[in-house]
Design an enzyme around this catalytic site. Sequence first.
Site, PDB file in Angstrom:
ATOM      1  N   THR A 152     -44.595  20.541 -53.608  1.00  0.00           N
ATOM      2  CA  THR A 152     -44.298  21.481 -52.532  1.00  0.00           C
ATOM      3  C   THR A 152     -43.324  20.696 -51.605  1.00  0.00           C
ATOM      4  O   THR A 152     -43.626  21.216 -50.415  1.00  0.00           O
ATOM      5  CB  THR A 152     -45.766  21.889 -52.076  1.00  0.00           C
ATOM      6  OG1 THR A 152     -46.352  21.071 -51.387  1.00  0.00           O
ATOM      7  CG2 THR A 152     -46.566  22.740 -53.015  1.00  0.00           C
ATOM      8  N   LYS A 186     -50.796  35.352 -52.214  1.00  0.00           N
ATOM      9  CA  LYS A 186     -52.055  35.184 -51.568  1.00  0.00           C
ATOM     10  C   LYS A 186     -52.182  35.898 -50.137  1.00  0.00           C
ATOM     11  O   LYS A 186     -53.159  36.568 -49.816  1.00  0.00           O
ATOM     12  CB  LYS A 186     -52.560  33.763 -51.402  1.00  0.00           C
ATOM     13  CG  LYS A 186     -52.988  33.006 -52.667  1.00  0.00           C
ATOM     14  CD  LYS A 186     -53.380  31.532 -52.321  1.00  0.00           C
ATOM     15  CE  LYS A 186     -53.329  30.321 -53.379  1.00  0.00           C
ATOM     16  NZ  LYS A 186     -54.544  30.795 -54.303  1.00  0.00           N
ATOM     17  N   GLU A 237     -40.518  19.449 -37.656  1.00  0.00           N
ATOM     18  CA  GLU A 237     -41.496  18.755 -37.487  1.00  0.00           C
ATOM     19  C   GLU A 237     -41.251  17.443 -38.107  1.00  0.00           C
ATOM     20  O   GLU A 237     -41.957  16.604 -38.427  1.00  0.00           O
ATOM     21  CB  GLU A 237     -42.716  19.276 -38.311  1.00  0.00           C
ATOM     22  CG  GLU A 237     -42.538  19.771 -39.475  1.00  0.00           C
ATOM     23  CD  GLU A 237     -43.958  20.323 -40.300  1.00  0.00           C
ATOM     24  OE1 GLU A 237     -44.669  19.391 -40.526  1.00  0.00           O
ATOM     25  OE2 GLU A 237     -43.996  21.400 -40.426  1.00  0.00           O
ATOM     26  N   CYS A 287     -44.946  23.993 -38.921  1.00  0.00           N
ATOM     27  CA  CYS A 287     -43.753  25.044 -39.301  1.00  0.00           C
ATOM     28  C   CYS A 287     -43.434  25.971 -38.386  1.00  0.00           C
ATOM     29  O   CYS A 287     -42.736  26.900 -38.813  1.00  0.00           O
ATOM     30  CB  CYS A 287     -44.146  25.349 -40.815  1.00  0.00           C
ATOM     31  SG  CYS A 287     -44.601  24.294 -41.910  1.00  0.00           S
ATOM     32  N   HIS A 295     -44.337  32.817 -44.294  1.00  0.00           N
ATOM     33  CA  HIS A 295     -44.028  31.380 -44.330  1.00  0.00           C
ATOM     34  C   HIS A 295     -44.417  31.088 -45.871  1.00  0.00           C
ATOM     35  O   HIS A 295     -45.524  31.521 -46.529  1.00  0.00           O
ATOM     36  CB  HIS A 295     -44.989  30.718 -43.435  1.00  0.00           C
ATOM     37  CG  HIS A 295     -44.935  29.246 -43.562  1.00  0.00           C
ATOM     38  ND1 HIS A 295     -43.913  28.362 -43.749  1.00  0.00           N
ATOM     39  CD2 HIS A 295     -45.674  28.327 -43.951  1.00  0.00           C
ATOM     40  CE1 HIS A 295     -43.909  27.040 -44.126  1.00  0.00           C
ATOM     41  NE2 HIS A 295     -45.120  26.913 -44.020  1.00  0.00           N
TER      42      HIS A 295
HETATM   43  P1  HMG Z   1     -53.657  21.531 -56.632  1.00  0.00           P
HETATM   44  O1  HMG Z   1     -55.350  20.825 -55.932  1.00  0.00           O
HETATM   45  O2  HMG Z   1     -52.975  20.526 -57.225  1.00  0.00           O
HETATM   46  O3  HMG Z   1     -53.628  22.887 -57.279  1.00  0.00           O
HETATM   47  O4  HMG Z   1     -52.985  21.560 -55.168  1.00  0.00           O
HETATM   48  P2  HMG Z   1     -54.785  23.817 -57.970  1.00  0.00           P
HETATM   49  O5  HMG Z   1     -55.673  23.145 -58.590  1.00  0.00           O
HETATM   50  O6  HMG Z   1     -55.257  24.458 -56.519  1.00  0.00           O
HETATM   51  O7  HMG Z   1     -54.010  24.754 -58.610  1.00  0.00           O
HETATM   52  C1  HMG Z   1     -52.807  25.518 -57.946  1.00  0.00           C
HETATM   53  C2  HMG Z   1     -52.879  26.843 -58.636  1.00  0.00           C
HETATM   54  O8  HMG Z   1     -52.293  26.749 -60.001  1.00  0.00           O
HETATM   55  C3  HMG Z   1     -53.982  27.468 -58.753  1.00  0.00           C
HETATM   56  O9  HMG Z   1     -53.878  29.086 -58.671  1.00  0.00           O
HETATM   57  C4  HMG Z   1     -54.546  27.340 -60.377  1.00  0.00           C
HETATM   58  O10 HMG Z   1     -55.345  28.209 -60.792  1.00  0.00           O
HETATM   59  C5  HMG Z   1     -52.903  27.451 -60.886  1.00  0.00           C
HETATM   60  P3  HMG Z   1     -54.762  29.997 -57.652  1.00  0.00           P
HETATM   61  O11 HMG Z   1     -56.041  29.667 -58.113  1.00  0.00           O
HETATM   62  O12 HMG Z   1     -54.580  29.054 -56.287  1.00  0.00           O
HETATM   63  O13 HMG Z   1     -54.158  31.032 -57.565  1.00  0.00           O
HETATM   64  N1  HMG Z   1     -53.022  26.549 -62.244  1.00  0.00           N
HETATM   65  C6  HMG Z   1     -52.304  27.065 -63.169  1.00  0.00           C
HETATM   66  N2  HMG Z   1     -51.613  28.313 -63.434  1.00  0.00           N
HETATM   67  C7  HMG Z   1     -50.881  28.481 -64.721  1.00  0.00           C
HETATM   68  N3  HMG Z   1     -51.049  27.505 -65.749  1.00  0.00           N
HETATM   69  C8  HMG Z   1     -51.682  26.374 -65.332  1.00  0.00           C
HETATM   70  C9  HMG Z   1     -52.467  26.062 -64.268  1.00  0.00           C
HETATM   71  N4  HMG Z   1     -53.203  25.182 -63.723  1.00  0.00           N
HETATM   72  C10 HMG Z   1     -53.623  25.368 -62.377  1.00  0.00           C
HETATM   73  N5  HMG Z   1     -51.934  25.354 -66.579  1.00  0.00           N
HETATM   74  C11 HMG Z   1     -52.085  22.827 -53.227  1.00  0.00           C
HETATM   75  C12 HMG Z   1     -52.216  22.841 -54.833  1.00  0.00           C
HETATM   76  C13 HMG Z   1     -51.181  23.704 -52.857  1.00  0.00           C
HETATM   77  C14 HMG Z   1     -53.160  22.503 -52.417  1.00  0.00           C
HETATM   78  C15 HMG Z   1     -51.033  21.410 -53.032  1.00  0.00           C
HETATM   79  O14 HMG Z   1     -49.864  21.591 -53.779  1.00  0.00           O
HETATM   80  C16 HMG Z   1     -50.798  21.108 -51.624  1.00  0.00           C
HETATM   81  O15 HMG Z   1     -51.939  20.173 -51.002  1.00  0.00           O
HETATM   82  N6  HMG Z   1     -49.718  21.544 -51.171  1.00  0.00           N
HETATM   83  C17 HMG Z   1     -49.334  21.093 -49.680  1.00  0.00           C
HETATM   84  C18 HMG Z   1     -50.159  21.891 -48.746  1.00  0.00           C
HETATM   85  C19 HMG Z   1     -49.655  23.343 -48.568  1.00  0.00           C
HETATM   86  O16 HMG Z   1     -48.644  23.704 -48.995  1.00  0.00           O
HETATM   87  N7  HMG Z   1     -50.669  24.150 -48.029  1.00  0.00           N
HETATM   88  C20 HMG Z   1     -50.133  25.462 -47.834  1.00  0.00           C
HETATM   89  C21 HMG Z   1     -50.781  26.280 -46.591  1.00  0.00           C
HETATM   90  S1  HMG Z   1     -50.762  25.446 -45.120  1.00  0.00           S
HETATM   91  C22 HMG Z   1     -48.875  25.648 -44.876  1.00  0.00           C
HETATM   92  O17 HMG Z   1     -48.309  26.600 -45.284  1.00  0.00           O
HETATM   93  C23 HMG Z   1     -48.235  24.868 -43.757  1.00  0.00           C
HETATM   94  C24 HMG Z   1     -47.263  23.627 -44.278  1.00  0.00           C
HETATM   95  O18 HMG Z   1     -46.125  24.679 -44.436  1.00  0.00           O
HETATM   96  C25 HMG Z   1     -46.979  22.697 -43.224  1.00  0.00           C
HETATM   97  C26 HMG Z   1     -46.585  23.200 -41.806  1.00  0.00           C
HETATM   98  O19 HMG Z   1     -47.186  23.856 -41.021  1.00  0.00           O
HETATM   99  O20 HMG Z   1     -45.956  22.242 -41.105  1.00  0.00           O
HETATM  100  C27 HMG Z   1     -47.826  22.947 -45.357  1.00  0.00           C
END
Ligand code: HMG
Length: 420
Positions: free
Chosen positions: A158, A260, A83, A115, A251
Site C-alpha cells: 500500500t 468498504k 506527512e 493524510c 481517501h
Molecule cells: P493484511 O493483514 O496483509 O491483509 O493487511 P488481510 O489479511 O486483511 O487481507 C486483505 C484483503 O485481501 C482481505 O479482504 C482478504 O480477505 C483479501 P477483506 O476481508 O478486507 O475484504 N484476500 C484475498 N482476496 C482474494 N484472493 C486472495 C486473498 N487473500 C486475502 N487469495 C492491510 C492489509 C490493509 C491492513 C495492510 O496492507 C496495512 O496495514 N496497510 C497500511 C494501513 C492502511 O492502509 N490502512 C487503511 C486505513 S487508515 C488510512 O487510510 C490512513 C493512511 O492513509 C495513513 C494516513 O492517514 O496518513 C494509511
Amino acid sequence: MTTPTGIEAISLALPRRYLDLEDLARARGIAPEKLTVGLGGRRMSVPDPGEDSVSLAATAVARLLAQTGIERERIGQLIVGTESAVDHAKPIASFVQGLLGLPHTMRTYDAQHACYGGTAGLMASAAWIASGAADGQVAIVVAADVARYGVGTAGEPTQGAGAVAMLVSAQPAVLALDLGVCGVSSADVHDFWRPLGRREALVDGHYSIECYLEALAGAYTRWRSRARGRGLLAEGAGSLPSEHLARVLYHVPFCKMARKAHARVRQADLEAIDAAANEAETALSFDRQVKSSLEVCAEVGNVYTASLYVALLGALRRDADALRGRRIGLFSYGSGCCGEFFSGVVGDGAAEALRKVGVEALLEGRERIDVAEYERIMGLPVDPAPWEEPLEGRYRFVGVADGRRRYAGGRGGPQIVRLS
Ligand code: HMG
C-alpha cells in the site's frame, strides 16, 4: 449570497518508476489476487531518494502554473499538505516558493495531519477566499507525499508517492465547494504514525481500517444533516441521501478501502430508516458512484494527502462532461485521526482542466521496474547519488551541501546535474 469558491485548476506529479503488484506478490510468496482483488491495486509508484516531497510538490506547482498561466502576483497563499516533510522547521511551501520564484507577499506554510493535511489546506484557502480577506487573490494548495512502509511488511503493497496541486479561487471551474456544508469526526487514536527520525510509518493496519470507517460514519452523518438543512438533498421516495451524490470519492489508502467505505455510508443511510443492506444494491451503487474514481489510484498506490485528489482526477478524467453541474461527495481521512466529509458541484471547466493535466501521458511515461530494483531503491540512503539524466522539467533533490537541501530542475528545461 456566499462567493462561489473552490478548485479552478489541478495538476499531478508522479515518480518516474512503478512496481507491478503481481510482481511484488510473487516475490513475497503470496497469491497475486490478495493484492489485486483483496486490496484492489495494480501498481504502486516507487520514488527514488531524489523524488522527495519537495521535488514532487514543486513539479506539480510548476505544471499548475504552466497549465493556467496565472499571474504570480495574484497568488496570496501557498499551503502544502504533507506527512513526509523533509525538515522539522522549514516547510515544503518555502522550498517550492524559492524553486519557482513565487511572490514574497504570499503566506506560506505546511499543514500536517497525516493524510488530512491537503484537505485542511483546501478548507483554509476556501474560507480565506469566501470571507473576502483574499481581496481578489488566489491560493495554491498542494498535497504531496511519499508513502513508505517497511519491505516485507503488511503495509508494503500500500505504498506510493506523488503530488496534486490545486488552484483555489472564486472561479471554481473544476469544483465549487458547498461551503459550510461539511461533517467532521476526529479522535486521539494510534492507528498509524511515524515517530520523529523514522523513514517508515508504524501502523496497526486492521485497527486503522476500523478508525477510518468510524470517522467516516460520524463525518458523513454530520454532512448529511447539514446538507438536508441547506436543502441540498431533494430526497425522493426510495432513494437514500447518499444516492443524491453523482459520485462519492474517498481517501484511498488501497482501492478496496473505498468499497468498504461506500458500504459504510450506505449503512449509515439505511440505519437512519431502520432498513437492512442489500449486497447487490450496494455493489451496483459502488459501480455507479465510486468505481471510476479508483482507476488512477490503482496505478499509483497510496499518496497519503493526495489520495482523495487522485480519486477526484480519476472520476473527472472519465466523466467530467457527464458530471458538469452535478454534486459529488468527498471524504478525507487522516490517521491519528481526523475525517471530513464535504461536497461540491462539478464546474463547466472540469473537462478542459483534466485534459491539461494529461493523466494518461503521465502514467504511460513511467518505467516499470522489477522487485530487485525496487528493493535496491528502498535500501538507498536518504541523500541521493549524483544524477546524470535529463530532468525534463521535473525538480529533483540532489543532495545536502552546507547543511542545506539542494534541488535542481524546473525552469530552463532539461538539465544535467552533477553534485561535486
Ligand atoms: P493484511 O493483514 O496483509 O491483509 O493487511 P488481510 O489479511 O486483511 O487481507 C486483505 C484483503 O485481501 C482481505 O479482504 C482478504 O480477505 C483479501 P477483506 O476481508 O478486507 O475484504 N484476500 C484475498 N482476496 C482474494 N484472493 C486472495 C486473498 N487473500 C486475502 N487469495 C492491510 C492489509 C490493509 C491492513 C495492510 O496492507 C496495512 O496495514 N496497510 C497500511 C494501513 C492502511 O492502509 N490502512 C487503511 C486505513 S487508515 C488510512 O487510510 C490512513 C493512511 O492513509 C495513513 C494516513 O492517514 O496518513 C494509511
